[in-house]
Design an enzyme around this catalytic site. Structure first.
Site, PDB file in Angstrom:
ATOM      1  N   ASP A   1      47.277   7.522  -9.440  1.00  0.00           N
ATOM      2  CA  ASP A   1      47.376   6.067  -9.562  1.00  0.00           C
ATOM      3  C   ASP A   1      48.126   5.533  -8.350  1.00  0.00           C
ATOM      4  O   ASP A   1      49.108   6.134  -7.914  1.00  0.00           O
ATOM      5  CB  ASP A   1      48.144   5.750 -10.859  1.00  0.00           C
ATOM      6  CG  ASP A   1      48.281   4.250 -11.079  1.00  0.00           C
ATOM      7  OD1 ASP A   1      47.422   3.498 -10.576  1.00  0.00           O
ATOM      8  OD2 ASP A   1      49.242   3.842 -11.754  1.00  0.00           O
TER       9      ASP A   1
ATOM     10  N   ASP B   1      43.098   5.767  -9.652  1.00  0.00           N
ATOM     11  CA  ASP B   1      42.174   4.804  -9.036  1.00  0.00           C
ATOM     12  C   ASP B   1      41.536   5.357  -7.762  1.00  0.00           C
ATOM     13  O   ASP B   1      41.869   6.452  -7.301  1.00  0.00           O
ATOM     14  CB  ASP B   1      42.875   3.464  -8.786  1.00  0.00           C
ATOM     15  CG  ASP B   1      44.239   3.635  -8.128  1.00  0.00           C
ATOM     16  OD1 ASP B   1      44.335   4.485  -7.231  1.00  0.00           O
ATOM     17  OD2 ASP B   1      45.202   2.928  -8.525  1.00  0.00           O
TER      18      ASP B   1
ATOM     19  N   ASP C   1      28.689  10.702 -11.442  1.00  0.00           N
ATOM     20  CA  ASP C   1      28.277  11.088 -12.785  1.00  0.00           C
ATOM     21  C   ASP C   1      27.182  10.129 -13.214  1.00  0.00           C
ATOM     22  O   ASP C   1      27.358   8.912 -13.166  1.00  0.00           O
ATOM     23  CB  ASP C   1      29.475  10.957 -13.740  1.00  0.00           C
ATOM     24  CG  ASP C   1      29.528  12.074 -14.753  1.00  0.00           C
ATOM     25  OD1 ASP C   1      28.514  12.280 -15.424  1.00  0.00           O
ATOM     26  OD2 ASP C   1      30.581  12.721 -14.870  1.00  0.00           O
TER      27      ASP C   1
ATOM     28  N   ASP D   1      24.781  13.797 -16.930  1.00  0.00           N
ATOM     29  CA  ASP D   1      25.416  13.967 -18.237  1.00  0.00           C
ATOM     30  C   ASP D   1      24.377  14.269 -19.322  1.00  0.00           C
ATOM     31  O   ASP D   1      23.351  13.586 -19.401  1.00  0.00           O
ATOM     32  CB  ASP D   1      26.147  12.648 -18.575  1.00  0.00           C
ATOM     33  CG  ASP D   1      27.080  12.768 -19.764  1.00  0.00           C
ATOM     34  OD1 ASP D   1      28.040  13.553 -19.679  1.00  0.00           O
ATOM     35  OD2 ASP D   1      26.855  12.070 -20.774  1.00  0.00           O
TER      36      ASP D   1
ATOM     37  N   GLU E   1      24.237  18.661 -16.704  1.00  0.00           N
ATOM     38  CA  GLU E   1      25.024  19.179 -17.816  1.00  0.00           C
ATOM     39  C   GLU E   1      24.034  19.378 -18.958  1.00  0.00           C
ATOM     40  O   GLU E   1      23.471  18.418 -19.476  1.00  0.00           O
ATOM     41  CB  GLU E   1      26.123  18.202 -18.241  1.00  0.00           C
ATOM     42  CG  GLU E   1      27.057  18.839 -19.271  1.00  0.00           C
ATOM     43  CD  GLU E   1      27.677  17.837 -20.249  1.00  0.00           C
ATOM     44  OE1 GLU E   1      28.711  18.161 -20.848  1.00  0.00           O
ATOM     45  OE2 GLU E   1      27.112  16.741 -20.437  1.00  0.00           O
TER      46      GLU E   1
ATOM     47  N   HIS F   1      36.620  18.257 -17.806  1.00  0.00           N
ATOM     48  CA  HIS F   1      37.380  17.270 -18.583  1.00  0.00           C
ATOM     49  C   HIS F   1      37.127  17.362 -20.092  1.00  0.00           C
ATOM     50  O   HIS F   1      37.721  16.609 -20.852  1.00  0.00           O
ATOM     51  CB  HIS F   1      37.022  15.874 -18.082  1.00  0.00           C
ATOM     52  CG  HIS F   1      35.575  15.560 -18.317  1.00  0.00           C
ATOM     53  ND1 HIS F   1      34.555  16.230 -17.671  1.00  0.00           N
ATOM     54  CD2 HIS F   1      34.977  14.691 -19.159  1.00  0.00           C
ATOM     55  CE1 HIS F   1      33.399  15.778 -18.103  1.00  0.00           C
ATOM     56  NE2 HIS F   1      33.613  14.843 -19.000  1.00  0.00           N
ATOM     57  N   ASP F   2      36.209  18.242 -20.500  1.00  0.00           N
ATOM     58  CA  ASP F   2      35.916  18.393 -21.934  1.00  0.00           C
ATOM     59  C   ASP F   2      36.496  19.679 -22.518  1.00  0.00           C
ATOM     60  O   ASP F   2      36.386  19.918 -23.714  1.00  0.00           O
ATOM     61  CB  ASP F   2      34.394  18.449 -22.168  1.00  0.00           C
ATOM     62  CG  ASP F   2      33.693  17.146 -21.840  1.00  0.00           C
ATOM     63  OD1 ASP F   2      34.321  16.081 -21.921  1.00  0.00           O
ATOM     64  OD2 ASP F   2      32.484  17.197 -21.520  1.00  0.00           O
TER      65      ASP F   2
HETATM   66  O1  TEU Z   1      29.637  15.894 -22.657  1.00  0.00           O
HETATM   67  C1  TEU Z   1      28.644  16.326 -23.541  1.00  0.00           C
HETATM   68  C2  TEU Z   1      29.122  17.236 -24.541  1.00  0.00           C
HETATM   69  O2  TEU Z   1      28.362  18.063 -24.950  1.00  0.00           O
HETATM   70  C3  TEU Z   1      30.522  17.100 -24.974  1.00  0.00           C
HETATM   71  O3  TEU Z   1      30.677  15.970 -25.719  1.00  0.00           O
HETATM   72  C4  TEU Z   1      30.858  18.266 -25.740  1.00  0.00           C
HETATM   73  O4  TEU Z   1      30.121  18.295 -26.905  1.00  0.00           O
HETATM   74  C5  TEU Z   1      32.298  18.243 -26.101  1.00  0.00           C
HETATM   75  O5  TEU Z   1      33.044  17.575 -25.191  1.00  0.00           O
HETATM   76  C6  TEU Z   1      32.774  19.650 -26.106  1.00  0.00           C
HETATM   77  O6  TEU Z   1      32.686  20.049 -27.406  1.00  0.00           O
HETATM   78  C7  TEU Z   1      29.381  14.840 -21.829  1.00  0.00           C
HETATM   79  C8  TEU Z   1      30.647  14.430 -21.130  1.00  0.00           C
HETATM   80  O7  TEU Z   1      31.088  15.491 -20.329  1.00  0.00           O
HETATM   81  C9  TEU Z   1      31.657  14.001 -22.151  1.00  0.00           C
HETATM   82  O8  TEU Z   1      32.896  13.720 -21.589  1.00  0.00           O
HETATM   83  C10 TEU Z   1      31.091  12.799 -22.869  1.00  0.00           C
HETATM   84  O9  TEU Z   1      31.939  12.448 -23.923  1.00  0.00           O
HETATM   85  C11 TEU Z   1      29.709  13.062 -23.429  1.00  0.00           C
HETATM   86  O10 TEU Z   1      28.843  13.717 -22.508  1.00  0.00           O
HETATM   87  C12 TEU Z   1      29.035  11.767 -23.788  1.00  0.00           C
HETATM   88  O11 TEU Z   1      28.663  11.077 -22.637  1.00  0.00           O
END
Ligand code: TEU
Length: 540
Positions: A20, A28, A97, A197, A250, A319-320
């Site tokens: 930030d 940002d 993305d 995505d 993805e 990030h997931d």
């Molecule tokens: O992620 C898809 C996805 O399969 C995830 O939601 C996954 O199921 C979970 O995070 C792990 O169990 C993508 C993006 O990376 C995620 O951040 C988004 O929330 C999602 O799509 C919807 O756009």
């Protein structure tokens, strides 16, 4: 056309949590600009930005309300242009993305679409109820069901993710044309491609009831349908082929067979994929129920994919997902050792390596103690569902602790100061207390740090043709051991990995190229979590 995306190391930025500069507690674009020299120094050649578009942030930007503007939290389009210009000067390619399975419900198209007479009606998937019930029995990715009734329309709309993320209708050619225009807009601006995505679920084959399952009932009607393959080829033909760019998809629930079809260069769909099987090896059916991690299973799955697919996107974090050092390594007893070992593994595989922000300093899972520190919609939904199902409180918390997405979203740890140098304001998500030990500033000064090791390993890969493009051959996988080779006709590199906290032995010959410990030669003994690279002649 040259496939430069196969020769570079990629880095994912989750902009909200990176840097930030204006004190609003949210990272940002100026923060990213500020850190470009850091990324250059690290050896990065591709930058993937998680969404920075306008969005009401129901899912932190994965719900886009305007594909052609920058969210004011992140900055302005002029700053985006500046970022692209400066990155290009440093020879860093930027990919965006592309979230096109769904938009935000606040997107203009959806607002219009709520009117049954609107030309936008068919942009989304609307259905009347089924004798007072929802149109079908599908369930969503976010632990809720996936039809929402809209009063104004008198019908339900489909959303595979949150109810603020309505799915687009890919049977409507106008939707595909809109997407092509959006892609052209960004490619003309100078971006070098897209991370697409959940791209393999965009086309729904039918809206029939699905076979009842514990999770994602309905998936057989939308995972990797023929219609998706057709759209991907159309996007390539009409847009991507006209630019020097690449795509990484993805792709959820892919098998080696479907992944092969999606990424086979002769079919012209995607250039590479993020697959999930290795990330699922510590899960019992769903990620929320974890079993003990075993390196053997993990490495077997990696080796299987290395052999089945010619070129993939390799990753251990995003990030997931929880942090890899906490999940696959040992962040208590062998933090640095296991983080470096994972670095060697990731960067020695065949395919394009993707590093997630903070992985290069060994950032760990969050140290939160209660649910009010959690911001992620998925975690909040799952916790609510688990409460409804009467799971004990301590167990519910354990689920979030081990699998929640906020684990990877805590602010980047730049220094030991206030808020880890991420912001002068109040961070949107709590900073991990361990930033006093684990941070960029400390590690930059320490030649034996994880960060210094990443730099060394990335540089090594950037200048080594065997690691960049050699074949892959698995040699040995057992409990705590993974040995494989990267080879050309004449030469090879043997990668020996002790995937355990105990000393170990593995006899291998060759000149020592690199080790995660300080050593001058290899005598067959391995320290805890040690990884070594040996060079030799390819005699196989
Ligand atoms: O992620 C898809 C996805 O399969 C995830 O939601 C996954 O199921 C979970 O995070 C792990 O169990 C993508 C993006 O990376 C995620 O951040 C988004 O929330 C999602 O799509 C919807 O756009």
């Amino acid at each position: 056309m040259k496939t430069w995306w196969r020769d570079r190391v990629a880095y994912q930025i989750y902009p909200r949590s990176f840097q930030d500069t204006d004190g609003n507690g949210i990272g940002d674009l100026r923060g990213i600009i500020k850190r470009l020299p850091y990324l250059k120094e690290l050896g990065i050649g591709i930058l993937w930005l998680s969404p920075v578009y306008r969005s009401p942030n129901d899912d932190n930007g994965y719900d886009i309300s305007d594909y052609r503007s920058i969210h004011p939290d992140f900055g302005t389009m002029a700053e985006m242009d500046k970022l692209l210009e400066l990155a290009a000067k440093l020879d860093i390619k930027v990919i965006m993305d592309l979230v096109i399975n769904h938009t935000s419900d606040e997107h203009e198209w959806f607002q219009q679409s709520r009117d049954p007479e609107s030309p936008y009606r068919d942009y989304y998937i609307w259905r009347p109820g089924n004798n007072g019930k929802k149109p079908n029995n599908w369930t969503s990715f976010f632990a809720e069901d996936c039809w929402e009734y809209d009063d104004r329309s008198g019908e339900y709309f489909l959303h595979l993710f949150s109810k603020k993320q309505p799915d687009l209708n890919y049977r409507n050619p106008k939707v595909i044309e809109e997407i092509k225009d959006i892609m052209r807009f960004w490619l003309e601006k100078g971006v070098s491609g897209f991370r697409c995505d959940v791209i393999n679920v965009i086309f729904k084959d039918s809206l029939e009831d699905g076979r009842k399952r514990l999770i994602l009932t309905g998936q057989e009607h939308y995972v990797t349908c023929e219609g998706t393959h057709t759209i991907l080829r159309e996007l390539r033909r009409d847009v991507l082929s006209q630019f020097d760019c690449f795509t990484v998809g993805e792709t959820v629930m892919v098998t080696p067979k479907t992944a092969f079809d999606l990424s086979d260069p002769s079919r012209g769909e995607l250039d590479m994929l993020f697959s999930f099987e290795h990330m699922d090896t510590d899960a019992i059916i769903v990620k929320w129920f974890k079993k003990r991690f075993t390196s053997q299973k993990f490495c077997e799955v990696i080796a299987k994919w290395q052999t089945a697919i010619d070129w993939n996107a390799n990753y251990f974090e995003n990030h997931d997902q929880p942090r890899s050092v906490s999940r696959f390594g040992d962040d208590k007893n062998f933090h640095d050792e296991s983080a470096k070992m994972l670095c060697v593994l990731l960067l020695s595989l065949r395919g394009t390596p993707f590093i997630y922000q903070g992985q290069e300093i060994g950032m760990t899972n969050f140290d939160y103690t209660s649910m009010d520190q959690i911001r992620d919609i998925e975690s909040l939904n799952v916790y609510r569902l688990a409460t409804r199902l009467c799971f004990p409180k301590s167990y519910r918390w354990k689920m979030i602790l081990r699998s929640g997405r906020d684990n990877a979203r805590t602010p980047m740890q730049w220094n030991a100061g206030k808020n880890a140098g991420f912001t002068a304001g109040t961070p949107w998500l709590g900073v991990n207390g361990n930033h006093q030990q684990i941070n960029v500033e400390v590690q930059e000064k320490d030649p034996s740090s994880i960060l210094s090791f990443y730099k060394k390993m990335i540089r090594f890969r950037n200048y080594n043709d065997l690691l960049k493009s050699g074949g892959f051959r698995s040699v040995a996988i057992s409990s705590g051991l993974f040995v494989f080779e990267r080879y050309s006709e004449k030469d090879k590199i043997t990668v020996v990995i002790n995937f355990s906290g105990k000393s170990s032995r593995y006899d291998a010959s060759g000149k020592l190229l690199l080790s995660t410990y300080a050593r001058n030669d290899y005598d067959g003994t391995l320290q805890p979590y040690e990884a070594v690279l040996l060079s030799g002649r390819n005699e196989a």
